[in-house]
Design an enzyme around this catalytic site. Structure first.
Site, short mmCIF file in Angstrom:
data_model
loop_
_atom_site.label_atom_id
_atom_site.label_comp_id
_atom_site.label_asym_id
_atom_site.label_seq_id
_atom_site.Cartn_x
_atom_site.Cartn_y
_atom_site.Cartn_z
N SER A 62 49.74 -19.41 46.28
CA SER A 62 49.04 -20.56 45.72
C SER A 62 49.72 -21.81 46.26
O SER A 62 50.91 -22.03 46.00
CB SER A 62 49.11 -20.52 44.19
N ARG B 259 59.03 -14.37 34.25
CA ARG B 259 57.88 -14.86 33.48
C ARG B 259 57.58 -13.92 32.33
O ARG B 259 57.54 -12.70 32.51
CB ARG B 259 56.65 -15.00 34.38
N ARG C 160 51.64 -8.05 38.31
CA ARG C 160 51.99 -8.97 37.23
C ARG C 160 53.27 -8.47 36.55
O ARG C 160 53.22 -7.68 35.61
CB ARG C 160 50.84 -9.08 36.22
N ARG D 130 53.86 -8.60 45.62
CA ARG D 130 52.43 -8.47 45.92
C ARG D 130 52.22 -8.17 47.41
O ARG D 130 51.27 -7.48 47.78
CB ARG D 130 51.68 -9.73 45.50
#
Length: 425
Positions: free
Chosen positions: A351, A261, A276, A389
């Protein structure tokens, strides 16, 4: 992609519900108007094609009767030229409509909280109690560097910011985490997949990343190839342009993959640590279901992600995202956020989303209902979990005053029985 027929029939409902996602009413009006232009062109084109067929039959009849067909031939040429003009116009209008429709997000489930951002998210429940430290807990990046298991500086030298080297027991811990996750999901009925890590633009379109979010990915120069931002893309596109046999539903897939990303727009956010990154490992869960089963399957998927957290002994809570905080393709999303002691807050680690038929409509994934009629499946996806994470959460929650880190019991079989990470040479 949304159901255009339903939008035409219920424009005000679409305007009202999509307004909560930042879509302006005029965008819906413009899309409906473009769809009308497309349908009008289709009617005109079909009418002319019928006329051309009739003229062709008249010419053939005249020739059989040895009559002069000059007038009919001229008329057919005129009609043919008009059809060609209209076909070109129709192609252009269809492309314009597709581009407009592809940039509108999914309809939010009417039960989710309405709000502009994360402040409107609602907590569903908490699991576990954050540990009370008798010393000041360190951030995972400091722990990792001091233990010699994470090296951000050399990664920055080699690749730039937001990259990391895992070393020694750090690399082994990362491997232990994702092997544990894959084993758990396999036991829950997911089929493990090793997918491609580079996909075509049509696959990115199918899951909703393209065309709107091209600036957030890495593309191969000069080729129609993109490094995946998540295994959701190749897993969801597995059945693209196919009809899934009804008896196979629901289909469960899980995969470990790197995720790439660009983190466009995140300047200044989480510049340190594993939260991140431009490249990170993630274990993904994807489901294909019948529409009537998809919300039950969303709750099961959320529990599957939570099971990982509970077996690792990590405190977390589950929240339902608001209309303004939810991802583009989702109709409802449950986020799992893990407790991070050094930050004294919960941070997203998974998520889980129900996209309903939004992705299936874009990727043309269908099944036959009990009446034999083709219907779009519902697709779901969830992190099970973001591996980096998870490593960060383990380091912070299991740290000791002497700087060592206790390994969660569930991971010890994957670490050769090792119970603690101490400073590496």
């Amino acid at each position: 992609m949304l159901d255009m027929k339903d939008m035409r029939q219920n424009p005000e409902e679409y305007k009202t519900r999509l307004a909560t996602r930042g879509v302006k009413a005029e965008e819906i009006d413009a899309l409906i108007a473009k769809d009308k232009e497309r349908r009008d062109l289709l009617v005109e084109t079909e009418s002319l094609k019928k006329k051309r067929n009739d003229v062709s039959e008249a010419i053939a009849q005249a020739k059989r009767n040895k009559e002069d067909a000059t007038e009919q031939i001229a008329a057919m040429r005129e009609v043919g030229a008009k059809i060609k003009e209209l076909d070109e116009k129709l192609t252009q209008v269809e492309e314009e409509q597709l581009d407009m429709a592809a940039r509108i997000p999914n309809m939010p489930n009417p039960t989710i909280p309405v709000g502009a951002d994360e402040d409107a998210n609602e907590e569903l429940y908490k699991v576990g109690t954050p540990r009370q430290f008798n010393f000041e807990p360190k951030a995972h990046w400091d722990l990792g560097e001091e233990l010699g298991i994470l090296d951000f500086d050399r990664a920055a030298k080699v690749s730039g910011a937001r990259f990391v080297y895992y070393k020694g027991l750090g690399a082994r811990l990362e491997r232990a985490v994702y092997n544990f996750m894959l084993d758990e999901h396999a036991n829950e009925g997911y089929t493990e997949v090793i997918p491609p890590y580079i996909v075509k633009s049509q696959s990115m379109f199918g899951t909703g990343q393209f065309p709107k979010f091209k600036d957030q990915v890495y593309q191969v120069n000069g080729e129609d190839m993109t490094l995946i931002p998540t295994a959701e893309v190749p897993l969801t596109n597995y059945y693209r342009d196919e009809v899934i046999p009804t008896e196979k539903l629901p289909v469960y897939f899980t995969a470990l993959s790197p995720s790439f990303r660009s983190e466009a727009g995140s300047a200044g956010r989480d510049t340190r640590g594993l939260i991140r990154m431009h490249q990170f490992n993630k274990v993904e869960m994807v489901k294909y279901t019948k529409p009537e089963e998809s919300y039950k399957e969303l709750e099961k998927m959320t529990k599957n992600a939570g099971n990982i957290m509970e077996k690792l002994g990590l405190p977390y809570h589950v929240i339902t995202l608001s209309t303004g905080d939810m991802g583009f393709s989702a109709a409802m999303t449950h986020d799992l956020e893990v407790w991070m002691p050094a930050q004294d807050t919960y941070r997203e680690i998974s998520s889980c989303s129900n996209c309903e038929a939004f992705q299936a409509r874009r990727a043309h994934i269908q099944y036959r209902d009990e009446n034999g009629k083709l219907q779009f499946v519902h697709t779901l996806n969830g992190s099970g979990l973001a591996v980096g994470r998870t490593v960060a959460a383990i380091l912070e929650n299991y740290q000791n005053e002497d700087g060592s880190v206790t390994i969660p019991e569930a991971l010890r079989p994957y670490m050769g029985g090792l119970e603690k990470i101490t400073k590496q040479d």
